[in-house]
Design an enzyme around this catalytic site. Structure first.
Site, short mmCIF file in Angstrom:
data_model
loop_
_atom_site.label_atom_id
_atom_site.label_comp_id
_atom_site.label_asym_id
_atom_site.label_seq_id
_atom_site.Cartn_x
_atom_site.Cartn_y
_atom_site.Cartn_z
N GLY A 140 -4.18 1.79 14.06
CA GLY A 140 -5.24 2.58 14.70
C GLY A 140 -5.85 3.61 13.77
O GLY A 140 -7.07 3.80 13.72
N CYS A 141 -5.01 4.27 13.00
CA CYS A 141 -5.49 5.30 12.08
C CYS A 141 -6.33 4.69 10.96
O CYS A 141 -7.30 5.30 10.51
CB CYS A 141 -4.32 6.10 11.53
SG CYS A 141 -3.40 6.96 12.84
#
Length: 154
Positions: free
Chosen positions: A47-48
């Protein structure tokens, strides 16, 4: 407790990593500019990475509107590798002692596979040239973050 829109953004001094370079920066030194602080859980996680690469891919539209800083509790070395691996055009702040995350109320209890732990909640703070918070994006999705931020920045 999270600061709210209209309040002065909590000041801090921290180490930033910009490519191979590192230096100290304070929020106060950025007065007169719009500043975006985006907090994310961890370098090189799915996600990051999506979130950071979306900002990178839209950098030409964003860079003239605000100074952008990613913040996580990762080390300077981890940030250096993340910037290099993903060719990030913006600096990352190493909040290893989590003082900035705590000041912004994004160091929270999380749960994964039934285990509780402290982590950073994905949140973005837009700070006006006068130092006041003008917008806050909480629990933002990595895939929609850049779109929402672009709407705020105009």
């Amino acid at each position: 407790m999270k600061p709210t829109v209209g309040e002065m953004a909590p000041d801090f001094t921290a180490t930033i990593v910009d490519g191979e370079n590192e230096s100290e920066i304070s929020l106060e030194s950025l007065r007169g500019e719009t500043v975006v602080l985006y907090f994310y859980p961890k370098d090189n996680t799915p996600g990051c990475t999506i979130q950071a690469c979306s900002l990178r891919d839209n950098w030409d539209k964003i860079k003239s509107k605000a100074r952008v800083f990613g913040i996580s509790a990762d080390s300077v070395e981890s940030h250096r590798k993340f910037i290099s691996k993903k060719s990030l055009p913006f600096p990352l702040i190493a909040d290893t002692d989590k003082k900035i995350s705590e000041a912004y109320g994004v160091s929270v209890e999380k749960s994964m596979f039934g285990k509780k732990f402290m982590g950073i909640e994905r949140s973005t703070f837009v700070i006006g040239p006068d130092g006041q918070l003008v917008a806050i994006l909480e629990k933002v999705s990595p895939t929609s973050h850049t779109t929402k931020l672009s709407e705020i920045l105009g």
